[in-house]
Design an enzyme around this catalytic site. Sequence first.
Site, PDB file in Angstrom:
ATOM      1  N   TRP A  99       0.830  -1.205   0.000  1.00  0.00           N
ATOM      2  CA  TRP A  99       0.000   0.000   0.000  1.00  0.00           C
ATOM      3  C   TRP A  99       0.859   1.247   0.000  1.00  0.00           C
ATOM      4  CZ3 TRP A  99      -4.339  -1.232  -1.834  1.00  0.00           C
ATOM      5  CH2 TRP A  99      -4.973  -2.430  -1.494  1.00  0.00           C
ATOM      6  N   ASP A 166      -1.713   6.551   6.353  1.00  0.00           N
ATOM      7  CA  ASP A 166      -2.742   5.613   5.931  1.00  0.00           C
ATOM      8  C   ASP A 166      -2.989   4.692   7.128  1.00  0.00           C
ATOM      9  OD1 ASP A 166      -4.230   3.514   4.927  1.00  0.00           O
ATOM     10  OD2 ASP A 166      -2.922   3.116   3.212  1.00  0.00           O
ATOM     11  N   LYS A 190     -12.057  -2.027   7.111  1.00  0.00           N
ATOM     12  CA  LYS A 190     -11.283  -2.934   7.960  1.00  0.00           C
ATOM     13  C   LYS A 190     -11.654  -2.797   9.428  1.00  0.00           C
ATOM     14  CE  LYS A 190      -8.385  -3.379   4.227  1.00  0.00           C
ATOM     15  NZ  LYS A 190      -7.670  -2.544   3.269  1.00  0.00           N
TER      16      LYS A 190
HETATM   17  C1  LIG Z   1      -7.106  -2.059   2.226  1.00  0.00           C
HETATM   18  C2  LIG Z   1      -6.069  -1.021   2.291  1.00  0.00           C
HETATM   19  C3  LIG Z   1      -5.988  -0.002   1.321  1.00  0.00           C
HETATM   20  C4  LIG Z   1      -6.913   0.069   0.135  1.00  0.00           C
HETATM   21  O1  LIG Z   1      -8.156   0.515   0.505  1.00  0.00           O
HETATM   22  P1  LIG Z   1      -9.312   0.743  -0.565  1.00  0.00           P
HETATM   23  O2  LIG Z   1     -10.375   1.366   0.272  1.00  0.00           O
HETATM   24  O3  LIG Z   1      -9.682  -0.591  -1.122  1.00  0.00           O
HETATM   25  O4  LIG Z   1      -8.790   1.661  -1.628  1.00  0.00           O
HETATM   26  C5  LIG Z   1      -5.021   0.963   1.486  1.00  0.00           C
HETATM   27  N1  LIG Z   1      -4.163   0.928   2.522  1.00  0.00           N
HETATM   28  C6  LIG Z   1      -4.197  -0.036   3.451  1.00  0.00           C
HETATM   29  C7  LIG Z   1      -3.232  -0.014   4.584  1.00  0.00           C
HETATM   30  C8  LIG Z   1      -5.149  -1.046   3.358  1.00  0.00           C
HETATM   31  O5  LIG Z   1      -5.194  -2.012   4.290  1.00  0.00           O
END
Ligand SMILES: *Cc1c(COP(=O)(O)O)cnc(C)c1O
Length: 355
Positions: A99, A166, A190
């Site tokens: 990511w 993030d 998540k």
């Molecule tokens: C799942 C995830 C993403 C992607 O998220 P989307 O909402 O599908 O774009 C980005 N960063 C991390 C750390 C993730 O776990």
Amino acid sequence: MKKYNFNAGPSILPPVVIKQTAEACLDFDGIGLSLMEISHRSAEFKPVMEKAEALMKELLEIPEGYHVLFLGGGASTQFYTIPYNLLEHKAAYLNTGTWAKKAMKEAKLFGEVVEVASSAADGYTYIPKDYKVPADADYFHITSNNTIFGTEMRYDPDSPVDIVADMSSDILSRPVDVSKYSIIYGGAQKNLSMAGVTFVIVKDSALGHVSRQIPTMVDYRTHIDKGSMFNTPPVVPVYTAMKTLEWIKGEGGVKEMERRAKERATLLYDAIDSSRIFRGTVKAEDRSYMNVCFVMQEGYEELEKPFLEFATSRGMVGVKGHRSVGGFRASLYNAQPLEGVKALIETMQDFEKAH
Ligand SMILES: *Cc1c(COP(=O)(O)O)cnc(C)c1O
């Protein structure tokens, strides 16, 4: 058979939140209409958005001068929205996984990207510690929890410039010093809600410093001005987020979430470490409380598929590792009960006894 949900995302939610969302989809607050068929600007929905924002502020102790947004597009949309709004000359990125790499790729479209450190050469099995963030960077981007590789920064790192994080997969699992950050963002699917909504915590003073034109929808100021209602927000996921936030508050807040996360993860890592046939994949000090990655020990690799079949037969869902790591991954998000972890450990021990 009882199912235990270890999915990495979309993932487990508190049963009460699922029930409340289902009920609101049939009849929202007794108004005789579904949450799915009312205006986002209605008197019924507006308090939902306001409450979701207020609870994020309360639970994370977000200081004055920040706004909480609920937007569409997922965390992936933020990968370019952030540099669009913040990157004038140069940004620093810590490369800790898939990511992080994707976020860097987008930032390169807007300016110079300095990779301050990377653990790519070691398969992203640790969080780099010896790095220097340039003091003239517009921001320092981190991925606090690496969902795929199972490493986590359970601390707010020191940085000479504001951090952008993030926190898709560990938001609300620990207290955070928000004042160190200009942006904290993530997909909600998540640890916060169902898929479809993205949270963005943004520092007002970080905006307005780039010289480029910003399309209306990409400009954070648009959404700040309109309270995440410039266009139609994902109403059902926002409702689910609001209910999850209520649930977290009712359970004791983020400190209690952190205590539980530590308890769950420690139990599972201890079981892995004392196993003859399983082993963890990442450096112990950087192990994630949210995503526990493990594989078969050397010499037992051929037991991978049989273990997955055995786990499935015991009601374990989503323990297959990400294709880039292999092996297994158990996601232990906020809504994961201790009972789920104990059931997984028992499954692992029973399998070990038989082999
Ligand atoms: C799942 C995830 C993403 C992607 O998220 P989307 O909402 O599908 O774009 C980005 N960063 C991390 C750390 C993730 O776990």
